[in-house]
Write an enzyme that holds these catalytic residues in place. Structure first.
Site, mmCIF file in Angstrom:
data_model
loop_
_atom_site.group_PDB
_atom_site.id
_atom_site.type_symbol
_atom_site.label_atom_id
_atom_site.label_comp_id
_atom_site.label_asym_id
_atom_site.label_seq_id
_atom_site.Cartn_x
_atom_site.Cartn_y
_atom_site.Cartn_z
ATOM 1 N N SER A 199 0.965 -1.249 0.117
ATOM 2 C CA SER A 199 0.457 0.072 0.321
ATOM 3 C C SER A 199 1.197 1.567 -0.165
ATOM 4 O O SER A 199 1.742 1.175 0.308
ATOM 5 C CB SER A 199 -0.967 -0.075 0.937
ATOM 6 N N ARG A 200 0.421 1.838 -0.351
ATOM 7 C CA ARG A 200 1.241 3.777 0.049
ATOM 8 C C ARG A 200 0.651 4.531 1.015
ATOM 9 O O ARG A 200 -0.010 3.843 2.210
ATOM 10 C CB ARG A 200 0.245 4.687 -1.225
ATOM 11 N N SER A 204 2.087 7.360 7.744
ATOM 12 C CA SER A 204 3.875 7.671 7.661
ATOM 13 C C SER A 204 4.503 8.163 6.302
ATOM 14 O O SER A 204 4.336 8.629 5.242
ATOM 15 C CB SER A 204 4.548 5.910 7.455
ATOM 16 N N THR A 208 6.177 1.627 1.243
ATOM 17 C CA THR A 208 7.492 0.657 -0.026
ATOM 18 C C THR A 208 6.850 0.523 -1.377
ATOM 19 O O THR A 208 7.839 1.050 -2.379
ATOM 20 C CB THR A 208 6.764 -0.765 0.522
ATOM 21 N N ASP A 261 -5.566 4.179 12.656
ATOM 22 C CA ASP A 261 -4.781 3.027 11.666
ATOM 23 C C ASP A 261 -4.408 1.728 12.552
ATOM 24 O O ASP A 261 -3.686 1.553 13.692
ATOM 25 C CB ASP A 261 -3.269 3.038 12.210
#
Length: 497
Positions: A199-200, A204, A208, A261
């Protein structure tokens, strides 16, 4: 009937329709109280938030305009005749209201909710209500039901009975922790197939997918992804483009601005993507530290058990690694800087961050031990040999070449500020959360060249006035925000030994 127009307006996954206030085909007032409209044409339909336009130069009275995302989702060519009807709210939202009031949702409730979200029948406000209600509490069985619903709502890859299909995922929260981009080429060079979808970033400075996009294209169709894994034994692609658990990317687009999250949503997000990708064996990295997502070993144990329970029910062979999350990993924080660190490790650069290298070897070794031919405990030695021999670099270069070039060249931000140490001593702690926030204020991950270059890590000596890290930004406003926030509190603790 109205004529469909595509308006060059990016509403970032929000379906928005635009009507001229003087619309000749409909009484605009009939839709204003609802705030939304359903657009229908040629057997297709779309629910969209309604906005009004007063300037006929933008939109005529016989036209309806759709934002870029709405136009893409409706799937009709520009100029098509369409008509409007009052929107029918998704029936599944009644169960979201029940969840807000404390109900427990059944697997069927969750399946219907996720199906409607995937079909873009929920507005962002309605998705936010669902996320916040679930954040309040979820049972273990609800997490399992949510994961299964997310898998069922999208494509699922079939690897023709090949096993093991391995993968690795970190729960996040530690800036610079780009081990996947080192693990994948090591594992691929060994010969185990590893279809890594990512995922984007949510909260953060880089995910990745964001960092890999500095080096290669990550918007890879599912057929091409399968070819990559069969030919190169691995890939590093964005999961949203291959429609694996597509609801996850929709939920993430709302979670990001809300900074939500939760552990339950995290488990459903990660495992739904892995099951949809056809993975049979998975290593999960849970960093633990005072400013990480998981801040105690007791919390890590609870999260590990949730991963293991849901993974078992889904037929995944799971290995959970609890790692050090006390400080950022590597030096770079932000896509360009993190890509630099990754390539330094793969190239065997003596100046490459040792902590990033060692963590990647640990995780790669755990994955290699899924191979029945590898003896227990031998994985890390094999991973080290693959890295040091240059085979991992060759595998990465092959993956990059096959995925294709990045959509745009990404360069380091030229606005630079060094943040000085307020005291002399030794670095005793680095606040992962604050450092990540400074990097985001600088523009990461949307601006891939923005971020932080750490010049000191825990245990390093520093004199008063010497730089702790550099901020890189591209725009003056982002640069000013990040620098002001960093000077207010650096996020790096310094004390005399």
């Amino acid at each position: 009937m109205l004529t469909l127009r595509r308006l060059p307006i990016d509403t970032f996954r929000e379906n928005v329709a635009f009507l001229n206030r003087g619309c000749t085909g409909y009484h605009v007032e009939d839709f204003l109280g609802l705030g939304r409209v359903e657009v229908r044409g040629d057997g297709r339909s779309l629910l969209a938030v309604l906005n009004l336009v007063d300037d006929p130069a933008i939109l005529g009275p016989e036209e309806i305009g759709l934002s870029q995302s709405a136009f893409r989702h409706l799937g009709l060519p520009e100029g098509s005749p369409v008509h409007l009807v009052p929107p029918t709210p998704p029936v599944s939202f009644d169960r979201v209201r029940d969840k807000v009031l404390g109900a427990t949702l059944s697997p069927e409730d969750l399946r219907r909710i996720i199906a409607d979200i995937t079909d873009h029948r929920y507005s962002k406000i309605e998705i936010a209500a669902f996320l916040i209600a679930c954040a309040s509490f979820m049972t273990t069985e609800e997490v399992l039901g949510l994961t299964r619903a997310m898998v069922a709502a999208g494509a699922r890859l079939d690897w023709d009975g090949v096993r093991p299909i391995v993968d690795k995922h970190c729960i996040g929260g530690i800036p610079g922790n780009r081990t996947s981009m080192i693990v994948v080429p090591i594992v691929a060079a060994h010969g185990l197939p590893i279809p890594k979808t990512s995922s984007r970033a949510i909260t953060s400075p880089a995910g990745t997918a964001d960092t890999m996009e500095v080096l290669a294209n990550v918007d890879v169709p599912v057929e091409r992804m399968q070819e990559l894994v069969r030919e190169a034994r691995g890939c590093l692609v964005w999961g949203g483009h291959v429609r694996l658990s597509p609801a996850d990317d929709i939920l993430i687009s709302v979670e990001r601005p809300l900074a939500i999250d939760t552990r339950e949503q995290l488990v459903a997000s990660i495992l739904s993507k892995k099951v949809a990708a056809g993975s049979s064996h998975l290593v999960v990295d849970i960093p633990v530290g005072p400013t990480a997502k998981v801040r105690s070993m007791a919390e890590a144990a609870r999260l590990r058990k949730l991963f293991e329970h849901v993974g078992d029910q889904l037929g995944l062979s799971l290995d959970v690694a609890v790692t050090d999350g006390s400080q950022p990993v590597g030096r770079g924080i932000g896509p360009v800087l993190e890509a630099r660190d990754v390539m330094a490790v793969l190239r065997g650069d003596p100046a490459a961050p040792a902590d990033l290298r060692d963590r990647a070897l640990l995780l790669a070794g755990r994955i290699l031990e899924f191979d029945p031919a590898v003896r227990g405990g031998a994985g890390i030695a094999i991973a080290r040999q693959i890295l040091e021999s240059g085979r991992a670099l060759a595998a990465m270069e092959r993956i990059m070449a096959m995925q294709g070039p990045p959509p745009a060249a990404a360069t380091l931000g030229t606005l630079v500020a060094e943040i000085p140490s307020p005291a002399e001593g030794v670095v005793t702690a680095i606040d992962c959360f604050r450092i990540a926030r400074i990097a985001r204020l600088a523009g990461a991950p949307n601006d891939k060249g923005a971020g932080i270059d750490l010049l000191r890590k825990v245990g390093d000596p520093v004199r008063r006035g010497e730089p702790l890290y550099r901020i890189h930004a591209r725009t003056g406003a982002d640069f000013a925000f990040a620098q002001s926030f960093a000077l207010e509190e650096t996020g790096v603790s310094v004390a005399m030994p």
